[in-house]
Design an enzyme around this catalytic site. Structure first.
Site, PDB file in Angstrom:
ATOM      1  CG  HIS A 129      -2.067  -0.902   1.179  1.00  0.00           C
ATOM      2  ND1 HIS A 129      -2.128  -2.264   1.497  1.00  0.00           N
ATOM      3  CD2 HIS A 129      -3.407  -0.532   0.698  1.00  0.00           C
ATOM      4  CE1 HIS A 129      -3.221  -2.822   1.234  1.00  0.00           C
ATOM      5  NE2 HIS A 129      -4.013  -1.807   0.646  1.00  0.00           N
ATOM      6  CE  LYS A 133      -3.766  -0.124   4.551  1.00  0.00           C
ATOM      7  NZ  LYS A 133      -5.171   0.476   5.160  1.00  0.00           N
ATOM      8  N   GLY A 139      -6.276  -4.488   6.408  1.00  0.00           N
ATOM      9  CA  GLY A 139      -7.460  -5.130   6.802  1.00  0.00           C
ATOM     10  C   GLY A 139      -7.952  -6.220   5.738  1.00  0.00           C
ATOM     11  CB  THR A 140      -7.620  -6.564   2.048  1.00  0.00           C
ATOM     12  OG1 THR A 140      -8.667  -5.344   2.085  1.00  0.00           O
ATOM     13  CG2 THR A 140      -7.793  -7.414   0.906  1.00  0.00           C
TER      14      THR A 140
END
Length: 208
Positions: A129, A133, A139-140
């Site tokens: 990411h 972040k 979370g994914t």
């Protein structure tokens, strides 16, 4: 439909506002930098939340006050904040997902099938990411790990997190054994996929 959007100035929240208005909904943007809220007597059908974990108590209080459901894409909540969401879900309809893209939903189902069929293979997850972040793993990635680990033969699924550049989000799930491997990849190319998925989830929640 009347939608209150928390985190309306954020990367995803601003797209939620844009897409919801395009679909003919009345939208009240709520953000710390804006400081505005709908009138206390305004009927709200649903809240879409892409703010921060720190705003959980405020969002739950708002939903309780307006007796409306919640669609949340916020990740990185601690145990206490997660309990607040669970308590709200006992009283009002709540949908929480780490990723509202259609592709990730399919990837989760694929991982469950593959993990069951290849229960003795190793499994590793790599997620990338943008720099900045806050939560890691994403979370994914956690959801994907759960989908795999749900199969009893898997003792551990390791997640490797990278934070660099401006990547919208890339998840690779690697199944491997001696002599062969399978890799499944989901690459997010914009934030609109998350915003549109959240609006569609809100529409479905209100209809139910």
């Amino acid at each position: 439909m009347v939608i209150a959007v928390y985190g309306a100035k954020g990367r995803v929240g601003s797209k939620v506002v844009e897409i919801a208005e395009q679909r003919g909904h009345t939208v009240y943007p709520i953000d710390i930098s804006i400081g505005n809220e709908p009138p206390s007597d305004e009927h709200i059908d649903v809240v879409i939340d892409f703010s921060t974990a720190a705003a959980t108590a405020e969002v739950c209080e708002f939903c309780g006050l307006h007796r409306c459901g919640l669609v949340s894409g916020v990740t990185g909540r601690n145990e206490g904040q997660s309990q607040q969401i669970e308590q709200l879900a006992r009283e009002l309809p709540v949908v929480t997902k780490s990723n509202f893209s259609v592709g990730v939903d399919v990837l989760n189902r694929i991982c469950e099938i593959v993990a069951k069929e290849l229960a003795d293979w190793d499994c590793e997850i790599i997620e990338i990411h943008r720099k900045g972040k806050l939560d890691a793993p994403s979370g994914t990635a956690k959801s994907l790990a759960v989908s795999v680990a749900r199969q009893k033969s898997f003792k551990k699924v390791t997640v490797h997190s990278l934070r660099c550049g401006s990547n919208f989000g890339k998840h690779e799930v690697i199944f491997a054994t001696n002599g062969e491997s399978l890799t499944f990849t989901h690459q997010a190319e914009n934030v609109e996929i998350f915003a549109k998925g959240a609006v569609l989830a809100a529409e479905k929640l209100v209809k139910q």
